[in-house]
Write a protein that holds these residues in place. Structure first.
Motif, PDB file in Angstrom:
ATOM      1  N   MET A 178       0.833  -1.163   0.000  1.00 21.55           N
ATOM      2  CA  MET A 178       0.000   0.000   0.000  1.00 21.55           C
ATOM      3  C   MET A 178       0.889   1.241   0.000  1.00 21.55           C
ATOM      4  N   LYS A 179       0.453   2.247  -0.752  1.00 19.70           N
ATOM      5  CA  LYS A 179       1.182   3.512  -0.804  1.00 19.70           C
ATOM      6  C   LYS A 179       0.336   4.607  -0.184  1.00 19.70           C
ATOM      7  N   PHE A 180       1.019   5.579   0.394  1.00 16.24           N
ATOM      8  CA  PHE A 180       0.335   6.696   1.036  1.00 16.24           C
ATOM      9  C   PHE A 180       0.775   8.007   0.411  1.00 16.24           C
ATOM     10  N   GLY A 181      -0.182   8.895   0.249  1.00  9.41           N
ATOM     11  CA  GLY A 181       0.112  10.205  -0.300  1.00  9.41           C
ATOM     12  C   GLY A 181      -0.623  11.285   0.463  1.00  9.41           C
ATOM     13  N   LEU A 182      -0.247  12.493   0.193  1.00  7.42           N
ATOM     14  CA  LEU A 182      -0.846  13.668   0.812  1.00  7.42           C
ATOM     15  C   LEU A 182      -1.364  14.559  -0.309  1.00  7.42           C
ATOM     16  N   PHE A 183      -2.621  14.989  -0.207  1.00  7.46           N
ATOM     17  CA  PHE A 183      -3.221  15.879  -1.198  1.00  7.46           C
ATOM     18  C   PHE A 183      -3.256  17.292  -0.628  1.00  7.46           C
ATOM     19  N   LEU A 184      -2.610  18.221  -1.319  1.00  4.57           N
ATOM     20  CA  LEU A 184      -2.562  19.616  -0.871  1.00  4.57           C
ATOM     21  C   LEU A 184      -3.362  20.488  -1.828  1.00  4.57           C
ATOM     22  N   LEU A 185      -4.499  20.937  -1.347  1.00  5.84           N
ATOM     23  CA  LEU A 185      -5.386  21.775  -2.143  1.00  5.84           C
ATOM     24  C   LEU A 185      -4.908  23.222  -2.179  1.00  5.84           C
ATOM     25  N   GLY A 186      -4.236  23.650  -1.135  1.00 10.02           N
ATOM     26  CA  GLY A 186      -3.837  25.052  -1.058  1.00 10.02           C
ATOM     27  C   GLY A 186      -5.022  25.927  -0.728  1.00 10.02           C
ATOM     28  N   HIS A 187      -5.902  25.404   0.076  1.00 14.70           N
ATOM     29  CA  HIS A 187      -7.162  26.045   0.432  1.00 14.70           C
ATOM     30  C   HIS A 187      -6.994  26.943   1.660  1.00 14.70           C
ATOM     31  N   SER A 188      -7.782  28.015   1.718  1.00 14.41           N
ATOM     32  CA  SER A 188      -7.809  28.842   2.908  1.00 14.41           C
ATOM     33  C   SER A 188      -9.218  29.377   3.122  1.00 14.41           C
ATOM     34  N   ALA A 189      -9.942  28.743   4.038  1.00 16.85           N
ATOM     35  CA  ALA A 189     -11.301  29.183   4.357  1.00 16.85           C
ATOM     36  C   ALA A 189     -11.314  30.601   4.923  1.00 16.85           C
ATOM     37  N   THR A 190     -10.216  31.002   5.563  1.00 16.62           N
ATOM     38  CA  THR A 190     -10.136  32.340   6.156  1.00 16.62           C
ATOM     39  C   THR A 190      -9.496  33.360   5.216  1.00 16.62           C
ATOM     40  N   LYS A 191      -9.176  32.924   3.999  1.00 13.67           N
ATOM     41  CA  LYS A 191      -8.531  33.786   2.997  1.00 13.67           C
ATOM     42  C   LYS A 191      -7.206  34.335   3.514  1.00 13.67           C
ATOM     43  N   ALA A 192      -6.420  33.448   4.082  1.00 18.23           N
ATOM     44  CA  ALA A 192      -5.089  33.818   4.580  1.00 18.23           C
ATOM     45  C   ALA A 192      -4.222  34.288   3.412  1.00 18.23           C
ATOM     46  N   PRO A 193      -3.183  35.050   3.695  1.00 17.54           N
ATOM     47  CA  PRO A 193      -2.272  35.481   2.629  1.00 17.54           C
ATOM     48  C   PRO A 193      -1.662  34.273   1.903  1.00 17.54           C
ATOM     49  N   ALA A 194      -1.502  34.419   0.601  1.00 20.14           N
ATOM     50  CA  ALA A 194      -0.980  33.324  -0.221  1.00 20.14           C
ATOM     51  C   ALA A 194       0.356  32.810   0.310  1.00 20.14           C
ATOM     52  N   GLN A 195       1.246  33.702   0.715  1.00 15.05           N
ATOM     53  CA  GLN A 195       2.549  33.285   1.218  1.00 15.05           C
ATOM     54  C   GLN A 195       2.394  32.333   2.406  1.00 15.05           C
ATOM     55  N   GLN A 196       1.454  32.614   3.293  1.00 23.93           N
ATOM     56  CA  GLN A 196       1.209  31.750   4.453  1.00 23.93           C
ATOM     57  C   GLN A 196       0.669  30.386   4.019  1.00 23.93           C
TER      58      GLN A 196
ATOM     59  N   LEU B 271      -0.794  17.846  -5.780  1.00 21.80           N
ATOM     60  CA  LEU B 271      -1.083  19.280  -5.779  1.00 21.80           C
ATOM     61  C   LEU B 271      -2.223  19.605  -6.734  1.00 21.80           C
ATOM     62  N   ALA B 272      -3.136  20.440  -6.260  1.00 21.36           N
ATOM     63  CA  ALA B 272      -4.315  20.800  -7.046  1.00 21.36           C
ATOM     64  C   ALA B 272      -4.070  22.036  -7.903  1.00 21.36           C
ATOM     65  N   GLU B 273      -4.952  22.218  -8.881  1.00 24.37           N
ATOM     66  CA  GLU B 273      -4.982  23.434  -9.697  1.00 24.37           C
ATOM     67  C   GLU B 273      -6.350  24.084  -9.547  1.00 24.37           C
ATOM     68  N   HIS B 274      -6.364  25.324  -9.128  1.00 29.98           N
ATOM     69  CA  HIS B 274      -7.593  26.117  -9.091  1.00 29.98           C
ATOM     70  C   HIS B 274      -7.254  27.558  -9.409  1.00 29.98           C
ATOM     71  N   HIS B 275      -8.256  28.286  -9.883  1.00 33.19           N
ATOM     72  CA  HIS B 275      -8.049  29.662 -10.331  1.00 33.19           C
ATOM     73  C   HIS B 275      -9.065  30.600  -9.691  1.00 33.19           C
ATOM     74  N   PHE B 276      -8.610  31.803  -9.357  1.00 43.76           N
ATOM     75  CA  PHE B 276      -9.482  32.913  -8.967  1.00 43.76           C
ATOM     76  C   PHE B 276     -10.275  32.658  -7.684  1.00 43.76           C
ATOM     77  N   SER B 277      -9.705  31.948  -6.723  1.00 45.67           N
ATOM     78  CA  SER B 277     -10.490  31.611  -5.534  1.00 45.67           C
ATOM     79  C   SER B 277      -9.588  31.204  -4.380  1.00 45.67           C
ATOM     80  N   SER B 278     -10.104  31.377  -3.164  1.00 49.10           N
ATOM     81  CA  SER B 278      -9.388  30.862  -1.998  1.00 49.10           C
ATOM     82  C   SER B 278      -9.635  29.369  -1.814  1.00 49.10           C
ATOM     83  N   TYR B 279     -10.475  28.777  -2.679  1.00 48.49           N
ATOM     84  CA  TYR B 279     -10.705  27.327  -2.644  1.00 48.49           C
ATOM     85  C   TYR B 279      -9.402  26.584  -2.919  1.00 48.49           C
ATOM     86  N   GLY B 280      -8.568  27.176  -3.739  1.00 49.98           N
ATOM     87  CA  GLY B 280      -7.244  26.641  -4.025  1.00 49.98           C
ATOM     88  C   GLY B 280      -6.380  27.750  -4.564  1.00 49.98           C
ATOM     89  N   TYR B 281      -5.244  28.006  -3.941  1.00 47.59           N
ATOM     90  CA  TYR B 281      -4.409  29.151  -4.305  1.00 47.59           C
ATOM     91  C   TYR B 281      -3.439  28.870  -5.450  1.00 47.59           C
TER      92      TYR B 281
END
Length: 132
Positions: A1-19, A41-51
């Motif tokens: 079995m392999k394990f991975g981590l999915f990073l959406l780059g999400h910020s519900a609080t709209k934290a600064p992108a650098q953070q 790593l995810a791809e999203h545009h124009f939203s804090s849903y994914g930076y």
């Protein structure tokens, strides 16, 4: 079995992108240290849903900040990009990550992402097939 981590780059609080990106890197480094097999790593545009609008560019930073974990795109939204540009970017990213790149493609689903690019969501299937 392999394990991975999915990073959406999400910020519900709209934290600064650098953070948000710093937290993503810290999580990727921890996954690497703990022996995870991959970081995705995810791809999203124009939203804090994914930076991250460019998972391939983000993959370069993650690979540079880790030692052995494979780094993947989950996903590159093909209809939003020119196929030849995507192919070149993948080839370069694979070289710069030392062959640790995994690539996943998708057709996208967020209406606002497509409309802001001036592209009808209804064209995503045809564009995806062409890009693939």
């Amino acid at each position: 079995m392999k394990f991975g981590l999915f990073l959406l780059g999400h910020s519900a609080t709209k934290a600064p992108a650098q953070q948000v990106f710093q937290q993503m890197l810290e999580q990727a480094q921890l996954a690497d240290e703990l022996g995870f097999d991959a970081v995705w790593l995810a791809e999203h545009h124009f939203s804090s849903y994914g930076y991250s609008p460019s998972p391939l560019m983000t993959a370069l930073k993650v690979a540079d900040s880790t030692k052995r974990v494979r780094v993947g795109t989950a996903v590159v939204v093909l209809p939003l990009h020119h196929p030849l540009d995507v192919a070149e970017q993948i080839a370069l990213a694979d070289q710069l990550t030392g062959g640790r790149l995994e690539v996943g493609f998708g057709s996208g689903y967020q209406e606002y992402e497509f409309s802001r690019w001036g592209m009808p969501l209804s064209e995503k299937g045809e564009r995806f097939a062409e890009g693939l």
